[in-house]
Every structure is written in structure tokens, then in C-alpha cells.
Scaffold this motif. Structure first.
Motif, PDB file in Angstrom:
ATOM      1  N   ALA A  48       0.838  -1.204   0.000  1.00 49.72           N
ATOM      2  CA  ALA A  48       0.000   0.000   0.000  1.00 49.72           C
ATOM      3  C   ALA A  48       0.866   1.244   0.000  1.00 49.72           C
ATOM      4  N   ALA A  49       1.934   1.246   0.810  1.00 49.07           N
ATOM      5  CA  ALA A  49       2.824   2.406   0.860  1.00 49.07           C
ATOM      6  C   ALA A  49       3.520   2.610  -0.481  1.00 49.07           C
ATOM      7  N   ALA A  50       3.901   1.523  -1.156  1.00 43.98           N
ATOM      8  CA  ALA A  50       4.536   1.642  -2.472  1.00 43.98           C
ATOM      9  C   ALA A  50       3.592   2.277  -3.478  1.00 43.98           C
ATOM     10  N   MET A  51       2.318   1.875  -3.441  1.00 48.33           N
ATOM     11  CA  MET A  51       1.349   2.441  -4.370  1.00 48.33           C
ATOM     12  C   MET A  51       1.081   3.906  -4.060  1.00 48.33           C
ATOM     13  N   VAL A  52       0.981   4.238  -2.798  1.00 50.68           N
ATOM     14  CA  VAL A  52       0.785   5.636  -2.399  1.00 50.68           C
ATOM     15  C   VAL A  52       1.985   6.473  -2.840  1.00 50.68           C
ATOM     16  N   ALA A  53       3.182   5.976  -2.563  1.00 53.00           N
ATOM     17  CA  ALA A  53       4.390   6.729  -2.910  1.00 53.00           C
ATOM     18  C   ALA A  53       4.492   6.933  -4.417  1.00 53.00           C
ATOM     19  N   ARG A  54       4.186   5.892  -5.191  1.00 54.65           N
ATOM     20  CA  ARG A  54       4.272   6.028  -6.642  1.00 54.65           C
ATOM     21  C   ARG A  54       3.267   7.050  -7.148  1.00 54.65           C
ATOM     22  N   THR A  55       2.069   7.038  -6.581  1.00 52.67           N
ATOM     23  CA  THR A  55       1.050   7.998  -6.991  1.00 52.67           C
ATOM     24  C   THR A  55       1.480   9.424  -6.666  1.00 52.67           C
ATOM     25  N   LEU A  56       1.973   9.649  -5.447  1.00 51.18           N
ATOM     26  CA  LEU A  56       2.393  10.995  -5.057  1.00 51.18           C
ATOM     27  C   LEU A  56       3.621  11.442  -5.848  1.00 51.18           C
ATOM     28  N   LEU A  57       4.511  10.510  -6.134  1.00 57.26           N
ATOM     29  CA  LEU A  57       5.689  10.818  -6.938  1.00 57.26           C
ATOM     30  C   LEU A  57       5.275  11.342  -8.313  1.00 57.26           C
ATOM     31  N   ILE A  58       4.420  10.600  -9.001  1.00 58.74           N
ATOM     32  CA  ILE A  58       4.000  10.998 -10.337  1.00 58.74           C
ATOM     33  C   ILE A  58       3.100  12.224 -10.282  1.00 58.74           C
ATOM     34  N   HIS A  59       2.294  12.337  -9.238  1.00 61.74           N
ATOM     35  CA  HIS A  59       1.425  13.508  -9.098  1.00 61.74           C
ATOM     36  C   HIS A  59       2.257  14.787  -9.047  1.00 61.74           C
ATOM     37  N   ASP A  60       3.283  14.790  -8.214  1.00 58.58           N
ATOM     38  CA  ASP A  60       4.124  15.980  -8.102  1.00 58.58           C
ATOM     39  C   ASP A  60       4.977  16.178  -9.349  1.00 58.58           C
ATOM     40  N   TYR A  61       5.509  15.092  -9.885  1.00 58.47           N
ATOM     41  CA  TYR A  61       6.412  15.213 -11.020  1.00 58.47           C
ATOM     42  C   TYR A  61       5.680  15.674 -12.279  1.00 58.47           C
ATOM     43  N   ARG A  62       4.481  15.171 -12.516  1.00 58.81           N
ATOM     44  CA  ARG A  62       3.778  15.560 -13.748  1.00 58.81           C
ATOM     45  C   ARG A  62       3.436  17.044 -13.729  1.00 58.81           C
ATOM     46  N   ARG A  63       3.168  17.603 -12.550  1.00 60.38           N
ATOM     47  CA  ARG A  63       2.841  19.024 -12.477  1.00 60.38           C
ATOM     48  C   ARG A  63       4.070  19.895 -12.729  1.00 60.38           C
ATOM     49  N   PRO A  94      20.151  27.176 -17.410  1.00 57.78           N
ATOM     50  CA  PRO A  94      21.174  27.565 -16.441  1.00 57.78           C
ATOM     51  C   PRO A  94      22.059  26.372 -16.084  1.00 57.78           C
ATOM     52  N   ALA A  95      23.298  26.670 -15.706  1.00 59.03           N
ATOM     53  CA  ALA A  95      24.255  25.597 -15.420  1.00 59.03           C
ATOM     54  C   ALA A  95      23.801  24.715 -14.269  1.00 59.03           C
ATOM     55  N   ASP A  96      23.049  25.263 -13.324  1.00 57.42           N
ATOM     56  CA  ASP A  96      22.628  24.497 -12.150  1.00 57.42           C
ATOM     57  C   ASP A  96      21.184  24.014 -12.267  1.00 57.42           C
ATOM     58  N   TRP A  97      20.692  23.822 -13.487  1.00 56.89           N
ATOM     59  CA  TRP A  97      19.303  23.416 -13.698  1.00 56.89           C
ATOM     60  C   TRP A  97      19.034  22.058 -13.048  1.00 56.89           C
ATOM     61  N   PRO A  98      18.016  21.958 -12.141  1.00 55.77           N
ATOM     62  CA  PRO A  98      17.787  20.711 -11.402  1.00 55.77           C
ATOM     63  C   PRO A  98      16.837  19.729 -12.079  1.00 55.77           C
ATOM     64  N   GLY A  99      16.372  20.042 -13.273  1.00 58.23           N
ATOM     65  CA  GLY A  99      15.400  19.169 -13.928  1.00 58.23           C
ATOM     66  C   GLY A  99      15.916  17.771 -14.184  1.00 58.23           C
ATOM     67  N   ALA A 100      17.180  17.655 -14.601  1.00 57.99           N
ATOM     68  CA  ALA A 100      17.734  16.329 -14.884  1.00 57.99           C
ATOM     69  C   ALA A 100      17.824  15.491 -13.617  1.00 57.99           C
ATOM     70  N   GLU A 101      18.206  16.109 -12.495  1.00 58.07           N
ATOM     71  CA  GLU A 101      18.284  15.385 -11.229  1.00 58.07           C
ATOM     72  C   GLU A 101      16.894  14.912 -10.800  1.00 58.07           C
ATOM     73  N   ALA A 102      15.890  15.768 -10.976  1.00 60.32           N
ATOM     74  CA  ALA A 102      14.521  15.387 -10.614  1.00 60.32           C
ATOM     75  C   ALA A 102      14.032  14.239 -11.488  1.00 60.32           C
ATOM     76  N   ASN A 103      14.367  14.271 -12.768  1.00 54.78           N
ATOM     77  CA  ASN A 103      13.964  13.212 -13.676  1.00 54.78           C
ATOM     78  C   ASN A 103      14.624  11.892 -13.311  1.00 54.78           C
ATOM     79  N   ALA A 104      15.915  11.922 -12.989  1.00 52.60           N
ATOM     80  CA  ALA A 104      16.625  10.702 -12.611  1.00 52.60           C
ATOM     81  C   ALA A 104      16.077  10.139 -11.300  1.00 52.60           C
TER      82      ALA A 104
END
Length: 298
Positions: free
Chosen positions: A218-233, A247-257
Motif C-alpha cells: 500500500a505504501a509503495a502504491m501511495v508513494a508512486r502515486t504521489l511521486l508521479i502527481h508531483d512530477y507531472r505538475r 542555467p548551469a545548475d538546472w535541477p530538472g535532470a536530477e529530478a527526472n533521474a
């Protein structure tokens, strides 16, 4: 590992974070669930499955019913009654919007950015212009002026009245700097800060899983849902600029990984939860959707 750094404790902290967000837009969470769990599995789900999952996030059944009614009223889902049970299916409008959005959410950002070229969009005259502009800016386009937008080849198509009257141009910078052009058009610092907050929020779970902990299903499903919910926005507002325009310090790649790594780690438990709890009018939801294993892979 103490109890405060266990995966389940990390997921509980993510639920606390969700509950601290007000107003809590349950309809938006359901959109995430449709995109992550339902759309790839035939597009239909029992209302009780949604209630069961959202109850794990401390959202009551009345709020779920109200959110589903709103989505049906706005034309995103269709409701079907079988006896006393209610099932919801993506409408034709929902399918049209979900398919390109899903392709954008579940890809590695480096793949998309490498091929992204700048595009100019000239908005049409008339009363449709304002709504088109607002929708475009919320979808990752930048503004060069009241009637001129800047996007990339990875930007989603404009939707709504007047979209067919837009003029689209390939952008080639022959004087000055393309990076300066992008900096003028796109308000990147607020998006970068949101990416950094996302990384801070989900890094404890990443560390707990890397240390060998395993969440409940249940926690895995909740975490996956919240992960994608925040990431898609975040990713649906990301202009997907090529690396040399960021910018040189752009964090998008780190968030994607981070998202790709967590999604893979949470998959086994989440799939077990779906197999145990997922229902549609024809029976159980498939345990694994066609193409689902390819998410976040090159």
C-alpha cells in the motif's frame, strides 16, 4: 535503520506533506491515478478502487465522490453503473489529452531535450487569444510578447478555440544568443525552485530504499502515486529546453533521474497492490499494462 528512516515512515511523511497542501485538489490526484494506473489498463476503474487508494492518503470517500462528479461534469470521464456499483472510464476528450501527456511524463528528460528545437507561435486575433495564451504558458511555453510565444519541438500542441489559426515557425537565431532569447521568454527560476523542493521531498524515500528497506504494498502504491502527481505538475510546465539553453545548475535532470529511480524501485509493491485491489467492470485490472515496463527507459 531506525523507524524514522524506514520507507513506510518516509511515505507517511509524504502523505503529511500532501495533507498540508491546501486546498487539497482531489480531482487532480484522481487525474494522476488515471494516468498512472488506469489509462494503460483499459481506461476504466471501479470507484471503490479509487476510494481504497485515496483512503491510504487520508482522503475520505465523500471527497472522492465529489471529485469524480466534477471530472464527469467537465467531460474528462464517463460514469457507468453496473447494479449498485459505479465505474469510471476516460472520455474521448480525456483520451485525447492523456495520451500525449503520458508520453511526456514517463520519458527520460535527456532524450527529449537532445532533440528539442525552438519554435515560435504567433497567436490569432480575436477573443480566443487570451485563453490560448494562458493555456500555453501553463504548458511550458514562454512569452516573447502579447501575441508571440516561444516553445520547442517537444512542446505540447495548443488546444482550444482558435488553436487551428495559430502560426507556427521554426526559430533560427542568426544574431545574438539563443540562450538569451530563452532567458527572456521563459521564467525559469520559479520552476527550478519547485524542482529543488521536489528533490528534497522525495530524497529521504530514495535513501531509505537504497539502504535496503522495502515499503508495504500500500505504501509503495501511495508513494508512486504521489511521486508521479508531483512530477507531472512540474514536467508538463517544463519547456524542455536543450541543455545549452538552460542555467548551469538546472535541477530538472536530477529530478527526472530521481523519479525514474523511485518509479522502478516502487514498481513491485505497487503492482502487487493493483493486482490485489484493482477492479473494473470486467473483473480485475491487469497486473501489468502493455508497455508499462518501458516507462523511464531510453
Amino acid at each position: 535503520m531506525d523507524k524514522h528512516s524506514s520507507p513506510d515512515a518516509c511515505v507517511a511523511a509524504l502523505v503529511d506533506r500532501l495533507q498540508a497542501t491546501q486546498p487539497l485538489r482531489v480531482w487532480s490526484l484522481i487525474v494522476t491515478i488515471f494516468g498512472d494506473m488506469v489509462a494503460p489498463r483499459g481506461g476504466e476503474v471501479w470507484a471503490g478502487t479509487l476510494s481504497d487508494l485515496l483512503s491510504e492518503m487520508r482522503i475520505d470517500a465523500a471527497a472522492v465522490r465529489a471529485a469524480l462528479s466534477r471530472l464527469a461534469r467537465d467531460g474528462w470521464v464517463d460514469r457507468m453503473k453496473v447494479g449498485r456499483l459505479s465505474y469510471y472510464r476516460l472520455s474521448a476528450q480525456g483520451q485525447k489529452v492523456f495520451v500525449p501527456a503520458l508520453a511526456r511524463v514517463y520519458r527520460l528528460s535527456g532524450d527529449a531535450r537532445a532533440a528539442a528545437a525552438l519554435r515560435i507561435v504567433v497567436l490569432p486575433e480575436g477573443e480566443d487569444r487570451g485563453a490560448l495564451r494562458d493555456g500555453a504558458l501553463k504548458s511550458g511555453y514562454g512569452a516573447l510578447g502579447p501575441t508571440v510565444l516561444l516553445g520547442t519541438s517537444a512542446s505540447p500542441p495548443l488546444e482550444g478555440p482558435g488553436a487551428d489559426r495559430c502560426i507556427h515557425l521554426a526559430a533560427e537565431v542568426i544574431g545574438g544568443s539563443a540562450a538569451d532569447l530563452a532567458a527572456r521568454a521563459f521564467d525559469l527560476p520559479p520552476l527550478a525552485e519547485r524542482y529543488r523542493r521536489f528533490i528534497v521531498a522525495f530524497s529521504p524515500l530514495d535513501a531509505a530504499l537504497a539502504a535496503g528497506g522495502a515499503p508495504s504494498d500500500a505504501a509503495a502504491m501511495v508513494a508512486r502515486t504521489l511521486l508521479i502527481h508531483d512530477y507531472r505538475r512540474l514536467i508538463l510546465r517544463d519547456p524542455m529546453l536543450a541543455a545549452d539553453l538552460l542555467p548551469a545548475d538546472w535541477p530538472g535532470a536530477e529530478a527526472n533521474a530521481l523519479t525514474a529511480r523511485l518509479y522502478a524501485a516502487l514498481r513491485p509493491g505497487a503492482e502487487r497492490w493493483i493486482a490485489e485491489n484493482g477492479r473494473s467492470s470486467s473483473g480485475d485490472l491487469p497486473a501489468r499494462a502493455s508497455g508499462d515496463s518501458a516507462r523511464f527507459s531510453s
